[in-house]
Design an enzyme around this catalytic site. Structure first.
Site, PDB file in Angstrom:
ATOM      1  N   HIS A 268       0.881  -1.188   0.000  1.00 49.07           N
ATOM      2  CA  HIS A 268       0.000   0.000   0.000  1.00 49.07           C
ATOM      3  C   HIS A 268       0.909   1.225   0.000  1.00 49.07           C
ATOM      4  O   HIS A 268       1.648   1.435  -0.947  1.00 49.07           O
ATOM      5  CB  HIS A 268      -0.916  -0.117   1.223  1.00 49.07           C
ATOM      6  CG  HIS A 268      -2.056   0.835   1.279  1.00 49.07           C
ATOM      7  ND1 HIS A 268      -2.375   1.706   0.278  1.00 49.07           N
ATOM      8  CD2 HIS A 268      -3.003   1.047   2.246  1.00 49.07           C
ATOM      9  CE1 HIS A 268      -3.438   2.417   0.626  1.00 49.07           C
ATOM     10  NE2 HIS A 268      -3.835   2.032   1.819  1.00 49.07           N
ATOM     11  N   HIS A 307      -2.323  -2.218  -9.966  1.00 52.25           N
ATOM     12  CA  HIS A 307      -3.279  -1.621  -9.029  1.00 52.25           C
ATOM     13  C   HIS A 307      -4.546  -2.443  -9.049  1.00 52.25           C
ATOM     14  O   HIS A 307      -4.933  -2.960 -10.096  1.00 52.25           O
ATOM     15  CB  HIS A 307      -3.597  -0.172  -9.443  1.00 52.25           C
ATOM     16  CG  HIS A 307      -4.177   0.627  -8.332  1.00 52.25           C
ATOM     17  ND1 HIS A 307      -5.516   0.607  -8.037  1.00 52.25           N
ATOM     18  CD2 HIS A 307      -3.599   1.443  -7.423  1.00 52.25           C
ATOM     19  CE1 HIS A 307      -5.734   1.398  -7.007  1.00 52.25           C
ATOM     20  NE2 HIS A 307      -4.587   1.906  -6.606  1.00 52.25           N
ATOM     21  N   ASP A 363       2.872   5.430  -6.897  1.00 50.01           N
ATOM     22  CA  ASP A 363       4.115   5.293  -6.139  1.00 50.01           C
ATOM     23  C   ASP A 363       5.356   5.145  -7.001  1.00 50.01           C
ATOM     24  O   ASP A 363       6.464   5.183  -6.493  1.00 50.01           O
ATOM     25  CB  ASP A 363       4.018   4.082  -5.206  1.00 50.01           C
ATOM     26  CG  ASP A 363       3.066   4.345  -4.067  1.00 50.01           C
ATOM     27  OD1 ASP A 363       3.083   5.477  -3.574  1.00 50.01           O
ATOM     28  OD2 ASP A 363       2.314   3.437  -3.696  1.00 50.01           O
TER      29      ASP A 363
END
Ligand code: CMC
Length: 428
Positions: A268, A307, A363
């Site tokens: 995460h 994702h 990210d």
């Protein structure tokens, strides 16, 4: 004529059931009527990791994962990142509408007013070891705040609830910066309320002995955009933790600590930290093909890719890629960027990633920017948690105000032993 229903036939009994469909969804509780006999508990749905279960209705954030679209309260993320500020977006996410100038001024004044933390919280930070991970310190200090504001447990009191929301948004950067300063052995910097939300955060992070810290405008704005991009993301793991823990009616500080703990995990919010470690390990462009092979052999994951919801390019990653150039113009280039760009180019042409619809997520590039700003990798998940606070709180309020919600308590399919007689230890 079409019927908004689903007809299910139970082949065990031959009975058919007509189940209403609303918003393309059936209610799991409507399955309970499907029984083999009167003693039967009734049918349940099995969905580990909630891969196809909506746990709530929401009006906050909308993601179209196939098209790569993200909107807060109906406003596209690209427009907000271009034209808004983090605090304005925070107001929008919480209240559903963009503020007027007067509302924004008042909201900014109130958030600024609550940036200080109780001096005893400093002692809490002091108690951590010199190499304590700042995310552990943030999680602990969030929970600790509940002891300073015991009235926060009165979650039904709307006035108190609003006050705790302002406190949490205002104090999150202060807690984060104090955690960082402790980890590098530097004195804590108090908030400077003449600065913007992100300008003040940079002040608390990086001010040394100068009497007044002046944030570099390009970095202050880049951070503000990064905060906008991270403000909410519908029912992700951390938000689900906030709602789930909050559904027990615990105070928002403890629920936010649980959400932050969920965010800490490498799958995460810890992924940006993992991306930097991965890029550093790859080390040079020549090593990329061998690394991709290891990913395809399932020895490692390509961190910052893939994702649960986006099966297209994460729109946040596109915006972040643009900000990277603005940041590097001030800080100088980060050599890891070349490796990241080449890794992305190769991955996006490779069948393994194409077939699985694996694209860069938020990210993939954020860590490279944070590193260029001078932040240690351990601070990256903290940089995700600060702006996500508003998303957690808006979702928490939505959950509390939703009459259909109750304490989150899933069912299980029990497959273990039953009815065994206890055997004393000398007989085993
Ligand atoms: N590298 C290599 N293979 C991958 C990756 C990856 N990063 N992500 C998914 N896959 C493969 C996976 O092995 C599986 O292949 P197969 O069907 O052959 O077994 C397929 O793609 C589907 O993967 P999944 O694990 O079922 O997908 P998921 O929806 O459960 O997981 C994820 C989503 C984000 C956990 C996963 O993509 C992942 O681990 N990514 C790397 C970590 C990361 O970047 N996380 C940040 C997420 S974005 C920030 C946030 O919202 O927190």
């Amino acid at each position: 004529m079409t019927h908004e229903t689903l007809t299910v036939t139970d082949n065990r009994t031959g009975k058919s059931y007509e189940i209403p469909i609303t918003h393309d969804t059936i209610r799991a509780m409507d399955l309970r009527q499907i029984k083999v006999n009167e003693d039967d508990f009734g049918m349940m749905s099995y969905d580990p990791a909630f891969k196809n279960t909506a746990s709530t209705k929401s009006t906050i954030t909308d993601i179209d994962g196939d098209k790569g679209i993200l909107q807060y309260r109906g406003y596209p993320i690209e427009q907000l990142a271009e034209q808004s500020t983090y605090l304005e977006v925070a107001y929008l996410i919480l209240n559903g509408e963009l503020p007027t100038q007067a509302e924004l001024d008042e909201w900014t004044r109130e958030i600024t007013h609550h940036t200080l933390i109780h001096e005893n919280v400093k002692q809490l930070f002091d108690a951590f070891r010199y190499d304590a991970h700042p995310m552990g310190m943030l999680i602990s200090s969030l929970a600790a705040l509940s002891t300073f504001y015991p009235e926060a447990s009165n979650i039904g009191d709307i006035k108190s609830r609003d006050l705790q929301i302002k406190r949490l948004i205002a104090k999150a950067p202060t807690l984060a910066a104090f955690a960082y300063r402790h980890s590098v052995g530097l004195p804590y910097n108090y908030p400077d309320n003449d600065l913007s939300y992100t300008g003040n955060f940079l002040n608390m992070m990086f001010k040394m002995v100068e009497p007044r810290y002046k944030p570099e405008p390009a970095l202050e704005r880049a951070l503000d955009v990064l905060f906008i991009l991270h403000a909410d993301h519908e029912q992700n793991c951390g938000t689900n933790a906030m709602r789930s823990v909050g559904s027990s009616n615990v105070d928002p500080y403890c629920a936010a600590a649980a959400a932050a703990a969920a965010l800490y995990g490498p799958l995460h919010g810890g992924a940006n930290e993992a991306v930097i470690r991965m890029l550093t390990e790859i080390g040079s462009l020549d090593n990329i093909p061998a690394f991709i092979e290891r990913v395809k052999n399932r020895e490692v994951r390509l961190m910052g890719f893939g994702h649960r919801v986006y099966k297209n390019y994460d729109p946040r990653a596109k915006i972040i890629k643009r900000i990277a150039d603005e940041v590097f113009a001030v800080t100088g280039a980060n050599p890891l960027l070349d490796i990241a760009l080449e890794l992305e180019r190769i991955a996006l042409e490779d069948d393994y990633f194409i077939e699985r619809k694996l694209y860069p997520n938020v990210d993939f590039y954020s860590g490279i920017i944070y590193q260029a700003m001078g932040l240690p990798t351990a601070m990256f998940p903290v940089m995700f948690a600060i702006p996500r606070m508003v998303g957690w709180l808006a979702q928490w309020v939505e959950m509390l105000d939703d009459d259909e919600q109750a304490i989150a308590r899933p069912r299980q399919i029990y497959l273990g032993a039953r009815n065994r007689d206890y055997v004393s230890i000398d007989q085993r």
